[in-house]
Design a protein around this motif. Structure first.
Motif, PDB file in Angstrom:
ATOM      1  N   PRO A  14     -32.007  -7.884 -11.133  1.00  0.00           N
ATOM      2  CA  PRO A  14     -32.884  -8.227 -12.246  1.00  0.00           C
ATOM      3  C   PRO A  14     -33.811  -7.057 -12.586  1.00  0.00           C
ATOM      4  O   PRO A  14     -34.172  -6.271 -11.706  1.00  0.00           O
ATOM      5  CB  PRO A  14     -33.698  -9.413 -11.722  1.00  0.00           C
ATOM      6  CG  PRO A  14     -32.987  -9.897 -10.511  1.00  0.00           C
ATOM      7  CD  PRO A  14     -32.220  -8.740  -9.974  1.00  0.00           C
ATOM      8  N   THR A  17     -38.895  -7.424 -15.865  1.00  0.00           N
ATOM      9  CA  THR A  17     -39.318  -8.631 -16.581  1.00  0.00           C
ATOM     10  C   THR A  17     -38.091  -9.424 -17.015  1.00  0.00           C
ATOM     11  O   THR A  17     -37.007  -8.844 -17.203  1.00  0.00           O
ATOM     12  CB  THR A  17     -40.143  -8.283 -17.841  1.00  0.00           C
ATOM     13  OG1 THR A  17     -39.278  -7.662 -18.802  1.00  0.00           O
ATOM     14  CG2 THR A  17     -41.323  -7.384 -17.519  1.00  0.00           C
ATOM     15  N   PRO A  18     -38.245 -10.722 -17.200  1.00  0.00           N
ATOM     16  CA  PRO A  18     -37.119 -11.525 -17.701  1.00  0.00           C
ATOM     17  C   PRO A  18     -36.623 -11.035 -19.068  1.00  0.00           C
ATOM     18  O   PRO A  18     -35.421 -11.086 -19.341  1.00  0.00           O
ATOM     19  CB  PRO A  18     -37.691 -12.941 -17.795  1.00  0.00           C
ATOM     20  CG  PRO A  18     -38.805 -12.970 -16.797  1.00  0.00           C
ATOM     21  CD  PRO A  18     -39.383 -11.566 -16.818  1.00  0.00           C
ATOM     22  N   GLU A  19     -37.526 -10.535 -19.887  1.00  0.00           N
ATOM     23  CA  GLU A  19     -37.135 -10.034 -21.210  1.00  0.00           C
ATOM     24  C   GLU A  19     -36.232  -8.811 -21.082  1.00  0.00           C
ATOM     25  O   GLU A  19     -35.232  -8.687 -21.806  1.00  0.00           O
ATOM     26  CB  GLU A  19     -38.381  -9.695 -22.050  1.00  0.00           C
ATOM     27  CG  GLU A  19     -39.244 -10.892 -22.401  1.00  0.00           C
ATOM     28  CD  GLU A  19     -40.145 -11.376 -21.261  1.00  0.00           C
ATOM     29  OE1 GLU A  19     -40.567 -12.534 -21.302  1.00  0.00           O
ATOM     30  OE2 GLU A  19     -40.417 -10.604 -20.320  1.00  0.00           O
ATOM     31  N   THR A  21     -34.370  -8.080 -18.490  1.00  0.00           N
ATOM     32  CA  THR A  21     -33.111  -8.574 -17.927  1.00  0.00           C
ATOM     33  C   THR A  21     -32.247  -9.157 -19.033  1.00  0.00           C
ATOM     34  O   THR A  21     -31.042  -8.882 -19.104  1.00  0.00           O
ATOM     35  CB  THR A  21     -33.388  -9.638 -16.843  1.00  0.00           C
ATOM     36  OG1 THR A  21     -34.157  -9.032 -15.798  1.00  0.00           O
ATOM     37  CG2 THR A  21     -32.106 -10.196 -16.278  1.00  0.00           C
ATOM     38  N   MET A  22     -32.846  -9.939 -19.917  1.00  0.00           N
ATOM     39  CA  MET A  22     -32.101 -10.541 -21.027  1.00  0.00           C
ATOM     40  C   MET A  22     -31.534  -9.472 -21.955  1.00  0.00           C
ATOM     41  O   MET A  22     -30.379  -9.581 -22.398  1.00  0.00           O
ATOM     42  CB  MET A  22     -32.999 -11.496 -21.810  1.00  0.00           C
ATOM     43  CG  MET A  22     -32.251 -12.264 -22.882  1.00  0.00           C
ATOM     44  SD  MET A  22     -30.977 -13.374 -22.240  1.00  0.00           S
ATOM     45  CE  MET A  22     -31.986 -14.625 -21.481  1.00  0.00           C
ATOM     46  N   PHE A  45     -29.343 -11.624  -7.797  1.00  0.00           N
ATOM     47  CA  PHE A  45     -30.174 -12.561  -8.545  1.00  0.00           C
ATOM     48  C   PHE A  45     -30.438 -13.778  -7.679  1.00  0.00           C
ATOM     49  O   PHE A  45     -29.523 -14.345  -7.089  1.00  0.00           O
ATOM     50  CB  PHE A  45     -29.474 -13.014  -9.829  1.00  0.00           C
ATOM     51  CG  PHE A  45     -29.663 -12.119 -11.016  1.00  0.00           C
ATOM     52  CD1 PHE A  45     -30.059 -12.644 -12.234  1.00  0.00           C
ATOM     53  CD2 PHE A  45     -29.426 -10.757 -10.934  1.00  0.00           C
ATOM     54  CE1 PHE A  45     -30.223 -11.828 -13.341  1.00  0.00           C
ATOM     55  CE2 PHE A  45     -29.583  -9.934 -12.032  1.00  0.00           C
ATOM     56  CZ  PHE A  45     -29.993 -10.474 -13.247  1.00  0.00           C
ATOM     57  N   SER A  48     -34.134 -18.426  -9.200  1.00  0.00           N
ATOM     58  CA  SER A  48     -35.183 -18.335 -10.233  1.00  0.00           C
ATOM     59  C   SER A  48     -34.805 -17.343 -11.335  1.00  0.00           C
ATOM     60  O   SER A  48     -35.077 -17.593 -12.520  1.00  0.00           O
ATOM     61  CB  SER A  48     -36.526 -17.948  -9.609  1.00  0.00           C
ATOM     62  OG  SER A  48     -36.428 -16.681  -8.974  1.00  0.00           O
ATOM     63  N   HIS A  49     -34.171 -16.236 -10.965  1.00  0.00           N
ATOM     64  CA  HIS A  49     -33.728 -15.268 -11.977  1.00  0.00           C
ATOM     65  C   HIS A  49     -32.648 -15.879 -12.862  1.00  0.00           C
ATOM     66  O   HIS A  49     -32.647 -15.681 -14.083  1.00  0.00           O
ATOM     67  CB  HIS A  49     -33.165 -13.998 -11.316  1.00  0.00           C
ATOM     68  CG  HIS A  49     -34.134 -13.275 -10.458  1.00  0.00           C
ATOM     69  ND1 HIS A  49     -33.918 -13.077  -9.111  1.00  0.00           N
ATOM     70  CD2 HIS A  49     -35.334 -12.714 -10.733  1.00  0.00           C
ATOM     71  CE1 HIS A  49     -34.934 -12.414  -8.597  1.00  0.00           C
ATOM     72  NE2 HIS A  49     -35.815 -12.186  -9.556  1.00  0.00           N
ATOM     73  N   LYS A  51     -32.205 -19.056 -13.475  1.00  0.00           N
ATOM     74  CA  LYS A  51     -32.828 -20.089 -14.316  1.00  0.00           C
ATOM     75  C   LYS A  51     -33.503 -19.470 -15.534  1.00  0.00           C
ATOM     76  O   LYS A  51     -33.528 -20.078 -16.609  1.00  0.00           O
ATOM     77  CB  LYS A  51     -33.822 -20.908 -13.510  1.00  0.00           C
ATOM     78  CG  LYS A  51     -33.151 -21.848 -12.532  1.00  0.00           C
ATOM     79  CD  LYS A  51     -34.164 -22.571 -11.663  1.00  0.00           C
ATOM     80  CE  LYS A  51     -33.462 -23.420 -10.623  1.00  0.00           C
ATOM     81  NZ  LYS A  51     -34.392 -24.053  -9.677  1.00  0.00           N
ATOM     82  N   ASP A  52     -34.056 -18.272 -15.383  1.00  0.00           N
ATOM     83  CA  ASP A  52     -34.652 -17.563 -16.527  1.00  0.00           C
ATOM     84  C   ASP A  52     -33.570 -17.068 -17.480  1.00  0.00           C
ATOM     85  O   ASP A  52     -33.755 -17.066 -18.696  1.00  0.00           O
ATOM     86  CB  ASP A  52     -35.470 -16.353 -16.058  1.00  0.00           C
ATOM     87  CG  ASP A  52     -36.783 -16.730 -15.399  1.00  0.00           C
ATOM     88  OD1 ASP A  52     -37.247 -17.877 -15.595  1.00  0.00           O
ATOM     89  OD2 ASP A  52     -37.353 -15.870 -14.688  1.00  0.00           O
ATOM     90  N   LEU A  53     -32.454 -16.629 -16.932  1.00  0.00           N
ATOM     91  CA  LEU A  53     -31.399 -15.992 -17.721  1.00  0.00           C
ATOM     92  C   LEU A  53     -30.524 -16.986 -18.487  1.00  0.00           C
ATOM     93  O   LEU A  53     -30.251 -16.798 -19.681  1.00  0.00           O
ATOM     94  CB  LEU A  53     -30.516 -15.138 -16.801  1.00  0.00           C
ATOM     95  CG  LEU A  53     -29.348 -14.404 -17.457  1.00  0.00           C
ATOM     96  CD1 LEU A  53     -29.869 -13.235 -18.285  1.00  0.00           C
ATOM     97  CD2 LEU A  53     -28.363 -13.921 -16.406  1.00  0.00           C
TER      98      LEU A  53
END
Length: 129
Positions: A14, A17-19, A21-22, A45, A48-49, A51-53
């Motif tokens: 990851p 930040t989740p953003e 990663t996306m 991952f 939690s990673h 679940k964000d993705l």
């Protein structure tokens, strides 16, 4: 690489930040739609990673490649991957907090079944997947 496509492309870990990663994952999705990758996945991952993705992707990860050994395994992520139909692929099966080649329990099991300690550990991973 001189190839028309790759069978599997993985995001190593990851991003910060989740953003981020996306953004990286969406770029990988384009490789699938362009025929440059047959499948995409992630590595290292945690649940939690994922679940964000997952809510923001078009192509779910085919694989989550993670360290897994007798002394080092993330059962929460393994179960989440099963639930989401993501293959949990183990790497470093002989690494971890247990010295598999000298652990008395593993050595005893290996002797009982007349196999190596490595075979016991690999079987354990397969049975826990």
């Amino acid at each position: 690489l001189g190839l028309d496509y790759v069978d599997l492309m993985l995001m190593h870990s990851p991003c910060k930040t989740p953003e981020q990663t996306m953004d990286v994952y969406r770029t990988m999705e384009k490789f699938v739609s362009d025929g440059k990758a047959r499948a995409i996945g992630v590595s290292n991952f945690q649940a939690s990673h994922l679940k964000d993705l997952l809510p923001g992707v078009q192509v779910p990860p085919a694989v989550n490649q993670c360290s897994m050994s007798v002394g080092n395994h993330d059962d929460v992520t393994l179960q989440f991957c099963k639930k989401m139909n993501i293959t949990y692929q183990a790497y470093s099966p002989f690494h971890g907090s247990v010295d598999i080649f000298h652990d008395p329990d593993i050595v005893a099991i290996a002797a009982k079944y007349k196999v190596s300690a490595a075979q016991v550990v690999l079987r354990w991973i397969v049975q826990n997947d």
